[in-house]
Design a protein around this motif. Sequence first.
Motif: not given
Length: 312
Positions: A256-260
């Motif tokens: 879900v927060f792969s960019d972060a």
Amino acid sequence: MDVRGMKSKFPGADPRVPGFTDRNFKPPLRVMVIGAHPDDPDVRCSGFARTLVEAGHRVRFVALCNGDKGHQFMDSPDVARRRYGETRNVIKTLGIEDYYVNDVPDCMLEPTLEERAKLTKLIREFAPHIIITHRPGDYHCDHRAAAILVQDATYLVGVPLWCPDVPVPDTIPTVLFIADRFSTPHPFRPDFVIDVSRHEDVIARTFACHESQMFEWLVPEHGFSLDDVPPESDREGRLEFVRKSALHLITDMAHVFSDAVEKAYPGRNPHIVEAYEKSEYGRPPVKAERDLLESLGGRWIDSTESKWTQVK
Ligand SMILES: [Zn+2]
């Protein structure tokens, strides 16, 4: 009033003075995770809690309701008793020092003056550097009430004439929000992430402590039939069941927060991360705290400081 030379009502220094926390900070770090129900602190913070405990820091969990409504077969008093017992097992499994369970029934938590005072005192007694709680826009009425209570109490922790029988401590808390997927009023913003993959086993065992939830009440919510649940005697089978039915609640977060996560751990693709958003209503974390959490494997990825509106 001529204030020069007057004696302050603060038992020590005034915590609003710039640099107050920096000057006072010394490990161990004290972290308090405040959820609405007895399992909310565990679901998104077990790995972080275990990381802190292993490094000699102090962690307490708090549930502001007694957990007495979440069951399809039992009556409320029996569910509450059972869920309290489950929190005792979490203490042992994670190695945290306490799991406080409040005496308010589920679905009945409100940000009242009584609860505000109770929570202010509970926070002052432990004097956490960091509090972790729900975001105020959560789906559940008790989660929202818990978030408001924390928001209210966190500022009042530093107000000496409020609940004067418990003194203002030598630090007032930073507030971090537990990760969620709600987009109203705004999506969760991962400001701090921590790779907790190495704690997968202890996280699964912590989840399994909540027997009345993981093997009973929440089974349909997790997409399984009660007939899929291995018998009580099959401890390993039950642990495996938790892995397939509930562990996705946290393993999903890395996607879900792969960019972060990529920003925090370039090219590493950690299996399990826990993520937290800074609340602008707490104290900004000081450099010593930020550095300490990075030394434990966490990564701050807040590119710009939030607009802090409270004590600097
Ligand atoms: Zn809950």
